[in-house]
Design a protein around this motif. Sequence first.
Motif, PDB file in Angstrom:
ATOM      1  N   GLY A 125     -57.817 -69.725 -84.759  1.00  0.00           N
ATOM      2  CA  GLY A 125     -56.661 -70.459 -84.237  1.00  0.00           C
ATOM      3  C   GLY A 125     -55.876 -71.204 -85.303  1.00  0.00           C
ATOM      4  N   CYS A 185     -58.128 -81.272 -81.912  1.00  0.00           N
ATOM      5  CA  CYS A 185     -57.735 -80.224 -80.973  1.00  0.00           C
ATOM      6  C   CYS A 185     -58.745 -80.052 -79.845  1.00  0.00           C
ATOM      7  CB  CYS A 185     -57.545 -78.906 -81.709  1.00  0.00           C
ATOM      8  SG  CYS A 185     -56.169 -78.895 -82.887  1.00  0.00           S
ATOM      9  N   GLN A 210     -61.014 -82.298 -78.990  1.00  0.00           N
ATOM     10  CA  GLN A 210     -61.424 -83.622 -78.495  1.00  0.00           C
ATOM     11  C   GLN A 210     -62.910 -83.881 -78.746  1.00  0.00           C
ATOM     12  OE1 GLN A 210     -60.031 -84.202 -74.409  1.00  0.00           O
ATOM     13  NE2 GLN A 210     -58.283 -82.867 -74.819  1.00  0.00           N
ATOM     14  N   GLU A 255     -47.880 -75.099 -82.346  1.00  0.00           N
ATOM     15  CA  GLU A 255     -48.770 -74.668 -81.270  1.00  0.00           C
ATOM     16  C   GLU A 255     -50.198 -74.422 -81.731  1.00  0.00           C
ATOM     17  OE1 GLU A 255     -46.299 -71.046 -82.641  1.00  0.00           O
ATOM     18  OE2 GLU A 255     -46.106 -73.225 -82.445  1.00  0.00           O
ATOM     19  N   CYS A 256     -50.520 -74.787 -82.966  1.00  0.00           N
ATOM     20  CA  CYS A 256     -51.823 -74.461 -83.542  1.00  0.00           C
ATOM     21  C   CYS A 256     -52.980 -75.077 -82.762  1.00  0.00           C
ATOM     22  CB  CYS A 256     -51.875 -74.905 -85.011  1.00  0.00           C
ATOM     23  SG  CYS A 256     -53.395 -74.452 -85.866  1.00  0.00           S
ATOM     24  N   CYS A 257     -52.831 -76.305 -82.311  1.00  0.00           N
ATOM     25  CA  CYS A 257     -53.937 -76.973 -81.614  1.00  0.00           C
ATOM     26  C   CYS A 257     -54.360 -76.190 -80.366  1.00  0.00           C
ATOM     27  CB  CYS A 257     -53.537 -78.394 -81.229  1.00  0.00           C
ATOM     28  SG  CYS A 257     -54.622 -79.653 -81.934  1.00  0.00           S
ATOM     29  N   GLU A 258     -53.389 -75.706 -79.622  1.00  0.00           N
ATOM     30  CA  GLU A 258     -53.712 -74.930 -78.428  1.00  0.00           C
ATOM     31  C   GLU A 258     -54.419 -73.639 -78.815  1.00  0.00           C
ATOM     32  OE1 GLU A 258     -54.349 -74.145 -74.634  1.00  0.00           O
ATOM     33  OE2 GLU A 258     -53.435 -76.003 -75.356  1.00  0.00           O
ATOM     34  N   LEU A 259     -53.981 -73.034 -79.920  1.00  0.00           N
ATOM     35  CA  LEU A 259     -54.619 -71.798 -80.397  1.00  0.00           C
ATOM     36  C   LEU A 259     -56.061 -72.050 -80.827  1.00  0.00           C
ATOM     37  CD1 LEU A 259     -51.647 -70.380 -82.512  1.00  0.00           C
ATOM     38  CD2 LEU A 259     -52.404 -69.603 -80.254  1.00  0.00           C
ATOM     39  N   LYS A 304     -58.091 -74.389 -79.636  1.00  0.00           N
ATOM     40  CA  LYS A 304     -58.892 -74.556 -78.420  1.00  0.00           C
ATOM     41  C   LYS A 304     -59.246 -73.199 -77.809  1.00  0.00           C
ATOM     42  CE  LYS A 304     -56.096 -77.569 -76.437  1.00  0.00           C
ATOM     43  NZ  LYS A 304     -55.539 -78.503 -75.420  1.00  0.00           N
ATOM     44  N   ARG A 305     -58.257 -72.326 -77.714  1.00  0.00           N
ATOM     45  CA  ARG A 305     -58.502 -71.008 -77.130  1.00  0.00           C
ATOM     46  C   ARG A 305     -59.509 -70.218 -77.965  1.00  0.00           C
ATOM     47  NH1 ARG A 305     -52.290 -68.993 -76.027  1.00  0.00           N
ATOM     48  NH2 ARG A 305     -51.705 -70.590 -74.502  1.00  0.00           N
ATOM     49  N   ARG A 308     -61.983 -72.027 -70.191  1.00  0.00           N
ATOM     50  CA  ARG A 308     -61.838 -72.864 -71.375  1.00  0.00           C
ATOM     51  C   ARG A 308     -61.208 -74.195 -71.025  1.00  0.00           C
ATOM     52  NH1 ARG A 308     -59.813 -67.552 -74.447  1.00  0.00           N
ATOM     53  NH2 ARG A 308     -61.846 -66.731 -75.000  1.00  0.00           N
ATOM     54  N   GLY A 309     -60.252 -74.171 -70.100  1.00  0.00           N
ATOM     55  CA  GLY A 309     -59.664 -75.427 -69.662  1.00  0.00           C
ATOM     56  C   GLY A 309     -60.704 -76.299 -68.984  1.00  0.00           C
TER      57      GLY A 309
END
Length: 462
Positions: free
Chosen positions: A158, A224, A226, A173-177, A179-180, A2-3
């Motif tokens: 997320g 989130c 991009q 931390e929602c944005c990271e969630l 993306k995941r 994902r990264g």
Amino acid sequence: MRGDLLGNTNIVGQLVVVKFGGSVLASESDYVRASVYVRELLERGFRPVVVVSAAKNTTQDILDAYSEMSASKIEEVKARHESIVRGLGGEGSNLKEALRLLEGLERTFNAYRLLSLDNGSVKDLLVSFGERVSIHLMAEALEQAGVSAVALYGRRAGIVTNERFGEATPVKECCELVKRALLGHIETGVVPVVAGFIGESISGRITTMGRGGSDFTATYIARCIQAKEVQLITNVPGIFTGDPTLFPNAKVIPTLSYDEAIELSHLGGKRFHPRTFEPLVDTSIVTRVRSLDDRIRETVIKSDEEPPPLKATVVTGSLELVTVQGTSMVGRLGTAARIMSLFSSAGVNIRAIGQTVSETSINLVVERGMSKRVLESLRELASSHYIRDFKIVEDVASAIIIGYGLRDPRMLGSLLALLKDKHVLMLVKGPLDLSITTIADSETAVAVAREFHNAVLEQIER
């Protein structure tokens, strides 16, 4: 993996968030039409994330059922959606889940009515059924169009929020969630269909983010992951220079900056969630407000300010002007704060406020009928000589003009010259010098608005 997906600039340039509003989701044919549009985006090389609102009128009907304890309104909502399910074929797993949710709506409402569970958590849970059903209807339509899709809401998408029911906001931390939750699906060629407007708290309770929250969901997700752009699909081809019912010659605004769009949404120019465009300020992400019926006209919103310098006119009616005056207020610290606290304590929202440099008067604009809540308190201030007196002007309205051109002294001067024969009661300059608000009696406010709107059209037509 994902990264790596976000690290791949080619893929990032293909990401687009498409939000379908309730105004374009009223029947099975609407969901089918939306699915065809998404398929076209895929065929053009985009990688879409779809955000959907509840089907047309669903949210309001559930809110009405909640306030009126009306089982018949819930039955109407259920029947409308069952008709859409039948129209889509009624066999897929998404449609079976939609039917299960509709049964859940009915059971939840009956429990609420029986036990009188009147609180924000229950209200959010009931209202959330609209979006939760809608994602499955859209996912089914996409599958039937040959597009692999997955229906997601809350933590599965997320979207984790605090527990401010009715006005929830994403946690840090929602944005990271997000993306995941989403990028893995996108990487495997599956289109995520995300419920707008609703989230889920860390403890697993369903929340809502305020009316119009689906637009905010779309722009938040775009930031989130991009995305290259956001497309807000509505039943009109963009944002208009004014309300077409008041200004028959209104035109679609070709471009807006995010700052202008934020000001317009706060002033009620279009029913966007007040925070819709905040996630995109100072980004390169573009937002397009468009219609499926008109592929030519649209409003493009971006960080940069672009012509025309004047963008829109907004009229807000059903207001009152409260003027508090007296020389005893001069130099007395905390006078304005004390007066405003009276309004706040009475549950009266102040729409605009103005105070003269001489400190002898304070003007407050409130919604019609709300001033009566503070009448007794104002009388007490007058009898104690804290103020000399006060007056209330009923049936006033605001006429507002928006655009970065208001920073130009020459343009501002020409607009103020339009007021020379108008009896304006109050004039307020907005944040970032992007708006001018005039307060006058309703008839005068409309006359001022027409002058402002003509000035906007003159700039657009150049």
